[in-house]
Design a protein around this motif. Structure first.
Motif, PDB file in Angstrom:
ATOM      1  N   ARG A   1       9.943  36.909   1.955  1.00 59.78           N
ATOM      2  CA  ARG A   1       8.953  37.918   2.349  1.00 59.78           C
ATOM      3  C   ARG A   1       7.543  37.332   2.385  1.00 59.78           C
ATOM      4  O   ARG A   1       6.722  37.692   3.235  1.00 59.78           O
ATOM      5  CB  ARG A   1       8.990  39.101   1.373  1.00 59.78           C
ATOM      6  CG  ARG A   1      10.164  40.032   1.518  1.00 59.78           C
ATOM      7  CD  ARG A   1      10.126  40.814   2.823  1.00 59.78           C
ATOM      8  NE  ARG A   1       8.952  41.666   2.947  1.00 59.78           N
ATOM      9  CZ  ARG A   1       8.909  42.945   2.579  1.00 59.78           C
ATOM     10  NH1 ARG A   1       9.983  43.512   2.066  1.00 59.78           N
ATOM     11  NH2 ARG A   1       7.810  43.654   2.735  1.00 59.78           N
TER      12      ARG A   1
ATOM     13  N   THR B   1      12.392  29.441  -3.174  1.00 59.23           N
ATOM     14  CA  THR B   1      12.299  30.562  -4.111  1.00 59.23           C
ATOM     15  C   THR B   1      10.891  30.618  -4.714  1.00 59.23           C
ATOM     16  O   THR B   1      10.077  29.713  -4.508  1.00 59.23           O
ATOM     17  CB  THR B   1      13.310  30.438  -5.276  1.00 59.23           C
ATOM     18  OG1 THR B   1      12.821  29.506  -6.243  1.00 59.23           O
ATOM     19  CG2 THR B   1      14.679  30.014  -4.784  1.00 59.23           C
TER      20      THR B   1
ATOM     21  N   GLU C   1      14.616  36.153  -2.108  1.00 57.42           N
ATOM     22  CA  GLU C   1      14.204  37.226  -1.199  1.00 57.42           C
ATOM     23  C   GLU C   1      12.688  37.384  -1.188  1.00 57.42           C
ATOM     24  O   GLU C   1      12.070  37.556  -0.131  1.00 57.42           O
ATOM     25  CB  GLU C   1      14.860  38.545  -1.619  1.00 57.42           C
ATOM     26  CG  GLU C   1      16.350  38.603  -1.368  1.00 57.42           C
ATOM     27  CD  GLU C   1      17.007  39.802  -2.047  1.00 57.42           C
ATOM     28  OE1 GLU C   1      18.141  40.139  -1.665  1.00 57.42           O
ATOM     29  OE2 GLU C   1      16.388  40.393  -2.973  1.00 57.42           O
ATOM     30  N   PHE C   2      12.081  37.298  -2.374  1.00 55.56           N
ATOM     31  CA  PHE C   2      10.631  37.444  -2.473  1.00 55.56           C
ATOM     32  C   PHE C   2       9.930  36.285  -1.772  1.00 55.56           C
ATOM     33  O   PHE C   2       8.914  36.471  -1.091  1.00 55.56           O
ATOM     34  CB  PHE C   2      10.230  37.512  -3.945  1.00 55.56           C
ATOM     35  CG  PHE C   2       8.912  38.195  -4.197  1.00 55.56           C
ATOM     36  CD1 PHE C   2       8.481  39.245  -3.408  1.00 55.56           C
ATOM     37  CD2 PHE C   2       8.110  37.793  -5.264  1.00 55.56           C
ATOM     38  CE1 PHE C   2       7.263  39.892  -3.661  1.00 55.56           C
ATOM     39  CE2 PHE C   2       6.900  38.428  -5.527  1.00 55.56           C
ATOM     40  CZ  PHE C   2       6.476  39.470  -4.720  1.00 55.56           C
TER      41      PHE C   2
ATOM     42  N   ARG D   1       7.531  41.493  -8.111  1.00 54.04           N
ATOM     43  CA  ARG D   1       8.886  41.172  -7.635  1.00 54.04           C
ATOM     44  C   ARG D   1       9.924  42.059  -8.314  1.00 54.04           C
ATOM     45  O   ARG D   1      10.822  42.601  -7.665  1.00 54.04           O
ATOM     46  CB  ARG D   1       9.212  39.696  -7.891  1.00 54.04           C
ATOM     47  CG  ARG D   1      10.639  39.315  -7.436  1.00 54.04           C
ATOM     48  CD  ARG D   1      10.910  37.844  -7.606  1.00 54.04           C
ATOM     49  NE  ARG D   1      11.000  37.424  -8.993  1.00 54.04           N
ATOM     50  CZ  ARG D   1      12.069  37.591  -9.765  1.00 54.04           C
ATOM     51  NH1 ARG D   1      13.153  38.198  -9.287  1.00 54.04           N
ATOM     52  NH2 ARG D   1      12.078  37.153 -11.016  1.00 54.04           N
TER      53      ARG D   1
ATOM     54  N   ASN E   1       9.983  45.741  -7.159  1.00 62.09           N
ATOM     55  CA  ASN E   1      10.537  45.893  -5.810  1.00 62.09           C
ATOM     56  C   ASN E   1      11.982  45.404  -5.711  1.00 62.09           C
ATOM     57  O   ASN E   1      12.572  45.423  -4.638  1.00 62.09           O
ATOM     58  CB  ASN E   1       9.664  45.146  -4.791  1.00 62.09           C
ATOM     59  CG  ASN E   1       8.367  45.871  -4.505  1.00 62.09           C
ATOM     60  OD1 ASN E   1       8.334  46.815  -3.723  1.00 62.09           O
ATOM     61  ND2 ASN E   1       7.287  45.433  -5.143  1.00 62.09           N
ATOM     62  N   GLN E   2      12.512  44.949  -6.854  1.00 63.68           N
ATOM     63  CA  GLN E   2      13.920  44.550  -6.976  1.00 63.68           C
ATOM     64  C   GLN E   2      14.321  43.451  -5.996  1.00 63.68           C
ATOM     65  O   GLN E   2      15.379  43.479  -5.393  1.00 63.68           O
ATOM     66  CB  GLN E   2      14.829  45.776  -6.810  1.00 63.68           C
ATOM     67  CG  GLN E   2      14.581  46.836  -7.876  1.00 63.68           C
ATOM     68  CD  GLN E   2      15.492  48.031  -7.750  1.00 63.68           C
ATOM     69  OE1 GLN E   2      15.960  48.368  -6.670  1.00 63.68           O
ATOM     70  NE2 GLN E   2      15.764  48.693  -8.864  1.00 63.68           N
ATOM     71  N   PHE E   3      13.424  42.453  -5.838  1.00 62.94           N
ATOM     72  CA  PHE E   3      13.725  41.284  -5.019  1.00 62.94           C
ATOM     73  C   PHE E   3      14.246  40.160  -5.915  1.00 62.94           C
ATOM     74  O   PHE E   3      13.804  40.010  -7.058  1.00 62.94           O
ATOM     75  CB  PHE E   3      12.473  40.762  -4.304  1.00 62.94           C
ATOM     76  CG  PHE E   3      11.984  41.628  -3.171  1.00 62.94           C
ATOM     77  CD1 PHE E   3      12.799  41.914  -2.081  1.00 62.94           C
ATOM     78  CD2 PHE E   3      10.700  42.144  -3.188  1.00 62.94           C
ATOM     79  CE1 PHE E   3      12.343  42.698  -1.036  1.00 62.94           C
ATOM     80  CE2 PHE E   3      10.232  42.923  -2.150  1.00 62.94           C
ATOM     81  CZ  PHE E   3      11.054  43.209  -1.070  1.00 62.94           C
ATOM     82  N   THR E   4      15.174  39.361  -5.380  1.00 62.66           N
ATOM     83  CA  THR E   4      15.505  38.104  -6.043  1.00 62.66           C
ATOM     84  C   THR E   4      14.364  37.129  -5.756  1.00 62.66           C
ATOM     85  O   THR E   4      13.510  37.386  -4.896  1.00 62.66           O
ATOM     86  CB  THR E   4      16.820  37.517  -5.506  1.00 62.66           C
ATOM     87  OG1 THR E   4      16.641  37.169  -4.122  1.00 62.66           O
ATOM     88  CG2 THR E   4      17.969  38.511  -5.634  1.00 62.66           C
TER      89      THR E   4
END
Length: 253
Positions: free
Chosen positions: A27, A33, A23-24, A14, A17-20
């Protein structure tokens, strides 16, 4: 509580890939979360592990500390040419695919007899050695202003998408068509985006599995130098000569 290696590596994916966390989660199809997974409160499900493999090429054995190989080449496709021809000295020829031949190219990609109908030549320049090159004729105006209709591009064979670079121009041979486009890789490794230089044409995405061959454009042959561009070049040359003459005269004084 000591977190398992799979949780630490999950968070590592995570972060890189610079996801919060939200956001992760979106996906991966996780509700809300990924916070509970990262705290060790929720185990990694088989569905999440499958999504990590599918979307990020993450090796499940690496995730659980059973392998040093982090990524698996899940979407790797061999994009090298299926047929080549050589001259009497065993040098590879550069085959030329005109607009008409391009229409049948995807369907005859492994037909040796079909390739014999194409004109082929050897280019005795060092830039065209130690690689496989092919010429393709440009059709349509989607790559204006860089490439005009009827121009030819000379392109080098690329073995896989992993060796392709964003924003360079490629000849992409799919199962039903041949296109000349800029290439943009996506977060989803199963797809790529193809972009025209002419902004009147919208970008579109294709499946990596639909690509048969990939050729990076290295040079072009054009037969459409118009009078205006020629006059412009002459004017620039004349201006440069006048400037040089002025500088020489100043040294004489």
């Amino acid at each position: 509580m000591e977190l398992g290696i799979e949780i630490k590596r999950f968070k590592e994916i995570r972060d890189e890939n610079q996801f919060t966390q939200a956001e992760f989660a979106e996906r991966l199809g996780v509700k809300n979360t990924t916070a509970d997974i990262e705290r060790g409160r929720t185990k990694l499900s088989g569905t999440v592990v499958m999504e990590l493999l599918k979307q990020f090429n993450i090796n499940p054995l690496w995730l659980f500390g059973q392998s040093h190989q982090k990524h698996l080449p899940l979407h790797q496709v061999d994009t090298m040419p299926k047929v080549i021809t050589v001259d009497s000295e065993d040098n590879e020829n550069i085959m030329m695919v005109n607009q008409r031949a391009a229409a049948g190219y995807p369907h005859n990609i492994q037909d040796v007899e079909w390739y014999k109908q194409l004109p082929a030549f050897d280019f005795p320049l060092p830039q065209y050695r130690n690689a496989t090159y092919r010429g393709f004729q440009v059709e349509g105006d989607s790559m204006l202003p860089n490439l005009r209709p009827e121009d030819w591009v000379l392109a080098k064979a690329i073995p896989s998408l992993s060796e392709a670079s964003d924003h360079k121009i490629y000849v992409v041979v799919m199962y039903d068509t041949v296109v000349v486009k800029k290439l943009n890789k996506l977060a989803d490794p199963s797809k790529i985006r193809l972009v025209s230089l002419n902004e009147e044409y919208a970008p579109f995405e294709v499946k990596v599995s639909d690509i048969q061959e990939l050729w990076q454009v290295t040079s072009k042959l054009t037969f459409s130098l118009d009078a205006n561009s020629e006059n412009s070049m002459l004017r620039q040359l004349q201006a440069s000569m006048e400037e040089l003459k002025t500088q020489l005269n100043s040294f004489k004084k």
